[in-house]
Scaffold this active site. Sequence first.
Site, PDB file in Angstrom:
ATOM      1  N   LYS A   1     -12.258  -1.643   7.605  1.00 20.12           N
ATOM      2  CA  LYS A   1     -11.489  -2.581   8.421  1.00 20.12           C
ATOM      3  C   LYS A   1     -12.042  -2.564   9.853  1.00 20.12           C
ATOM      4  CE  LYS A   1      -8.613  -2.499   4.826  1.00 20.12           C
ATOM      5  NZ  LYS A   1      -8.525  -3.555   3.827  1.00 20.12           N
TER       6      LYS A   1
ATOM      7  N   TRP B   1       0.823  -1.217   0.000  1.00 21.05           N
ATOM      8  CA  TRP B   1       0.000   0.000   0.000  1.00 21.05           C
ATOM      9  C   TRP B   1       0.846   1.251   0.000  1.00 21.05           C
ATOM     10  CZ3 TRP B   1      -4.194  -0.957  -2.163  1.00 21.05           C
ATOM     11  CH2 TRP B   1      -4.856  -2.166  -1.956  1.00 21.05           C
TER      12      TRP B   1
ATOM     13  N   ASP C   1      -1.338   6.713   6.275  1.00 25.05           N
ATOM     14  CA  ASP C   1      -2.420   5.832   5.844  1.00 25.05           C
ATOM     15  C   ASP C   1      -2.655   4.836   6.975  1.00 25.05           C
ATOM     16  OD1 ASP C   1      -4.130   3.978   4.822  1.00 25.05           O
ATOM     17  OD2 ASP C   1      -2.890   3.440   3.093  1.00 25.05           O
TER      18      ASP C   1
END
Lengths: 369, 369
Positions: free
Chosen positions: A203, A109, A179
């Site tokens: 999540k 990511w 992030d």
Amino acid sequence: MSQDKSLSRQFNFCAGPAALPLRVLEQAQRDLLSLPGTGASVLEISHRSPVFKAILHDAETRLRRLMAVPDGYTVLFLQGGSRLQFSMVPMNLLRDQAADAQYVLTGSWGLKACEQARLEGPVQVVWDGAATGYDRLPDDSSWDGSGRIAYRHITSNETIQGVQFRSEPEVKDLVLVCDASSDFLSRPIDVQRYGLIYACAQKNAGPAGVTIVIIRDQLLERSADSLPGYLSYREHAQEGSLYNTPCTFGIYMVGLVAQWLEEEVGGLVEMNRRNQAKASELYDALDSSEGFYQGHAQPDCRSLMNVTFRLPSSELDDLFVERAEAEGLCALRGHRSVGGIRASIYNAVPRAGVTALAEFMREFRDKKA
Amino acid sequence: MSQDKSLSRQFNFCAGPAALPLRVLEQAQRDLLSLPGTGASVLEISHRSPVFKAILHDAETRLRRLMAVPDGYTVLFLQGGSRLQFSMVPMNLLRDQAADAQYVLTGSWGLKACEQARLEGPVQVVWDGAATGYDRLPDDSSWDGSGRIAYRHITSNETIQGVQFRSEPEVKDLVLVCDASSDFLSRPIDVQRYGLIYACAQKNAGPAGVTIVIIRDQLLERSADSLPGYLSYREHAQEGSLYNTPCTFGIYMVGLVAQWLEEEVGGLVEMNRRNQAKASELYDALDSSEGFYQGHAQPDCRSLMNVTFRLPSSELDDLFVERAEAEGLCALRGHRSVGGIRASIYNAVPRAGVTALAEFMREFRDKKA
């Protein structure tokens, strides 16, 4: 082994969209046709109605309280997921700044975030864990860089590789952008150490479709007037997340999850304690398997959210996933880009599910080793 | 006067997020804890799981069938609402094209779309209804423009002013781009006449948080490699709307609404017939009020979706809204930018609700005129 036979719900280790607290789902279900006192579903009311504004205010207030967000920070509820943030961050904070952005690449990511930033301006990669398959994190001292720096970007938890920063890295007076998609709300953090934190909800915070941004107010000044309206943090901040119709149901669900965290769990300190206990149980099963289960992350960088490992062969990986599924332990396959096994044990995955998985791991190994 | 006392649901004339079919809400409610055979809520499953891919495929297939979308067009499910499309359209179709975009300004939304396009490239306004308060539409013959034209943009239904194109304007070989947010799925349209159609879902198609784009495949070639990933139609098309985690619940709901349109209503021809009958009933109430209710739109441009009008004073507007609310007729206040009354009578607003409103209008006038 399922959590509640009457509902046919199973233990869900999906990396996202991930398990939600049963109590949250039950409340959403109960009120889905008609919010009490409203005469309509939460799906059917104007985002500018007093009822929805109260829902939005409640969600923001609970997030601020849970995370101890200080004054001088704005909380935004946006759309487009972290992928859109990969672009909005450099569009707002890097463009026309005559400065470089720094990216710390700790996994898939971070790498994707960096690729998008390169489209907007000059980027320095200050650390890249590719050589060891993104199995570890940098020491602070290994980072460098020069010139004017617009911000330094990290990924607090890499969902695919399963490595996680234990705490905020020391960045001195640099603007730290994080992030936090896959460990948001899983533990207390010191918000003041960040310039900007972003997280997709699916999540730990809610369903897919809503993305939370927490930004230091001073940074809103960097958003240029020439930015497309939807892509400007300043526009969203000025309109209190109602620049346009937001994902109203998603925000409602984030509010319910935050309420669950406050009223059922008791806050992020307790949530972190539970998450540590869950992760310990799984990593213990790994470490006591005499090498049958090989963890991907170096022990001091292990994620409390995504436990990644491999069996002695990819055939055994497949068999493990298949047998686990038959036992009501679902969504354990590793990300398609890396294979292996991944158990995502976010906030809403109960301890009982983790215990069941650890037992299954021991039994499976006893039969196959 | 409420639709179903046991649920406390009322007649909901909200302009969006708007009323959803009761049957759709009931199915979503029934399955919210656990999708049959899945062991988890639709909110908790991976967007790459076979179960969700089947949901996505079903939603797309039903939309294609309902709208008779021909081969050579791609259907995308995005996030960010029409506001993000205001920017994505020119980013993808105008940037670096050495051409102008043409905008037809028929109301507030066309104007906002045009403002965003100006940030991306040269724009010609070929018609602007501002002088008469956006109460009418252009004759085809009144449009001109010169040079290379990247596309011509229209807004098929202006939600705030309540004017609606009866059919696609003739644009010869120009690429026609249409913001169909507030009349999408309300009637059959000839998709082949469009280069691109976009619509946020929260009027006729589902909840807020999902935006549908139908694009002629040839136009995907215009998306530059340098575009931010999330903002490229080509990227989304290549990944089948799974470039990143989409608004999974929103797509699920769009599929349920499309199923309702196919199986309960019987398709868009019948839906259009019902919508025409509903609109006629309200406009008749306006026209037979001897001037007590003053419609905003010129009669030949009246929207079948948003019926906009005023009473003799703003005090009476307020009283009308208040009394209607007490009778279970909700969300009738006009948009904050224009005031007055707006009755949004999208697909899911039942005929009974419209009849109740028309009766209320007659009673209110008899008492106050």
